[in-house]
Design a protein around this motif. Structure first.
Motif, mmCIF file in Angstrom:
data_model
loop_
_atom_site.group_PDB
_atom_site.id
_atom_site.type_symbol
_atom_site.label_atom_id
_atom_site.label_comp_id
_atom_site.label_asym_id
_atom_site.label_seq_id
_atom_site.Cartn_x
_atom_site.Cartn_y
_atom_site.Cartn_z
ATOM 1 N N THR A 36 0.856 -1.182 0.000
ATOM 2 C CA THR A 36 0.000 0.000 0.000
ATOM 3 C C THR A 36 0.893 1.233 0.000
ATOM 4 O O THR A 36 1.756 1.384 0.878
ATOM 5 N N SER A 66 -16.288 13.992 -5.790
ATOM 6 C CA SER A 66 -15.533 12.750 -5.552
ATOM 7 C C SER A 66 -14.558 12.479 -6.682
ATOM 8 O O SER A 66 -13.459 11.946 -6.451
ATOM 9 N N HIS A 70 -10.528 11.902 -7.035
ATOM 10 C CA HIS A 70 -9.958 10.812 -7.835
ATOM 11 C C HIS A 70 -8.863 11.332 -8.750
ATOM 12 O O HIS A 70 -7.775 10.731 -8.835
ATOM 13 N N SER A 101 -17.530 5.046 -2.551
ATOM 14 C CA SER A 101 -18.280 5.179 -1.306
ATOM 15 C C SER A 101 -17.788 6.432 -0.589
ATOM 16 O O SER A 101 -16.582 6.595 -0.384
ATOM 17 N N GLU A 115 -4.185 6.622 0.361
ATOM 18 C CA GLU A 115 -3.651 5.263 0.427
ATOM 19 C C GLU A 115 -4.108 4.502 -0.820
ATOM 20 O O GLU A 115 -5.293 4.549 -1.157
ATOM 21 N N VAL A 133 -7.416 0.547 -5.856
ATOM 22 C CA VAL A 133 -8.232 1.076 -4.767
ATOM 23 C C VAL A 133 -7.537 2.288 -4.160
ATOM 24 O O VAL A 133 -6.370 2.221 -3.766
ATOM 25 N N LYS A 135 -8.001 5.081 -1.092
ATOM 26 C CA LYS A 135 -8.704 5.474 0.123
ATOM 27 C C LYS A 135 -8.246 6.865 0.542
ATOM 28 O O LYS A 135 -7.045 7.163 0.536
ATOM 29 N N VAL A 137 -8.222 9.414 3.628
ATOM 30 C CA VAL A 137 -8.289 9.272 5.077
ATOM 31 C C VAL A 137 -8.048 10.630 5.739
ATOM 32 O O VAL A 137 -7.104 11.351 5.386
ATOM 33 N N THR A 142 -11.644 6.823 7.209
ATOM 34 C CA THR A 142 -11.750 6.729 5.754
ATOM 35 C C THR A 142 -12.998 7.472 5.304
ATOM 36 O O THR A 142 -14.123 7.077 5.629
ATOM 37 N N THR A 145 -13.731 5.950 -0.493
ATOM 38 C CA THR A 145 -13.076 4.792 -1.085
ATOM 39 C C THR A 145 -13.447 4.770 -2.549
ATOM 40 O O THR A 145 -14.634 4.759 -2.908
ATOM 41 N N ARG A 147 -12.819 2.762 -6.051
ATOM 42 C CA ARG A 147 -12.341 1.510 -6.634
ATOM 43 C C ARG A 147 -12.537 1.564 -8.148
ATOM 44 O O ARG A 147 -13.654 1.781 -8.640
ATOM 45 N N GLU A 237 -23.225 6.453 -2.047
ATOM 46 C CA GLU A 237 -22.404 5.594 -2.896
ATOM 47 C C GLU A 237 -22.836 5.794 -4.343
ATOM 48 O O GLU A 237 -23.994 6.131 -4.611
#
Length: 285
Positions: A36, A66, A70, A101, A115, A133, A135, A137, A142, A145, A147, A237
């Motif tokens: 990780t 979101s 990303h 999420s 992460e 993935v 994350k 934080v 968290t 997330t 994915r 989500e």
């Protein structure tokens, strides 16, 4: 799984400058690295955030979309794919879907840790899939997330590969919106998000990597669809599945169907009647 601290998140341009070396990878029974990567102290670039919002018509509501998060964090996940112990070729991988999420949207001035790891290497009818993935934080919690599932065509894993999916005949829903995407859409989004994957930049560079022509970034399509419906508060989500690529230039028809818990969004080819993507957003009560 081992943890490895990194001191910077690279630019996507720097990642792609080194990605050519991965084209020679021809793995036999590949295994993903058990590591990780962790970066402490990330924050939004306000100028780039403004450009992101303008590109997809997202509201300036004090929260980070979101998919802006990303675009900021994903180069770290891509750098994981450059490692010598990552077995799949980075260039030419096909983006199949995203699952996101959100425990609580980040404020646009909030500081967070990133992460990233790779997991779920599984057979696919056309090769092998894995998940990257990310994350996000804050103070040990968290908050997001993200994915992303990618397909490496032609890579074979031991064991039985699943059969190709059979798709039901697509019946377009009632159109509630439409996009006109010109041939420069991929290049403009690359300038905003930093994703200079050659499959998005020109017909010539895309065809070299096996595409029918330059295709729109999946993240651009998702971000534009989410712009008007992503909540500014609370838990939610969303997931998107990419069904056929948007070959540029193109017209995309869309249906935004609200429900008690969120939205279902469908995008499809207005001329051929084939689905491009399905997105579903669900708010937690």
């Amino acid at each position: 799984m081992d943890a490895e601290l990194v001191t910077e998140i690279p630019s996507m341009a720097a990642v792609y400058a080194r990605a050519v070396k991965t084209l020679t990878r021809k793995p036999k029974n590949p295994v993903l690295p058990e590591v990780t990567l962790i970066f402490h102290g990330a924050r939004a670039d306000q100028e780039k955030l403004t450009a992101f919002r303008q590109a997809v018509s997202a509201p300036a509501n004090g929260k980070l979309p979101s998919l802006y998060v990303h675009s900021l964090a994903f180069p770290l996940a891509m750098s994981l794919m450059l490692r010598d112990d990552f077995p799949l070729p980075l260039l030419g991988m096909i983006h199949l879907r995203n699952e996101v999420s959100v425990a609580q949207p980040l404020a646009q001035d909030e500081v967070f840790d990133v992460e990233v790891n790779a997991e779920n290497l599984v057979p696919h009818a056309k090769g092998a899939c894995c998940d990257l993935v990310v994350k996000i934080v804050v103070a040990g919690e968290t908050r997001l997330t993200l994915r992303s599932t990618f397909l490496a065509k032609g890579v074979r894993l031991s064991g039985m590969a699943p059969e190709a999916k059979t798709h039901e005949r697509f019946v377009p829903p009632r159109r509630t919106a439409a996009w006109k995407l010109d041939g420069g859409t991929g290049r403009r989004w690359a300038a905003v998000a930093g994703d200079y994957n050659p499959i998005h930049l020109s017909s010539l560079s895309a065809k070299v990597l096996g595409m029918p022509g330059a295709i729109a970034h999946g993240i651009y399509l998702a971000a534009r669809a989410l712009a008007a419906i992503e909540p500014a508060n609370g838990n939610y989500e969303w997931e998107i599945e990419f069904q056929t690529p948007v070959v540029l230039p193109s017209a995309v028809d869309l249906s935004f169907a609200p429900s008690a818990s969120g939205f279902a969004v469908q995008g499809w080819n207005s001329r051929k009647g084939k689905p491009h993507f399905s997105l579903r957003l669900t708010r937690e009560e």
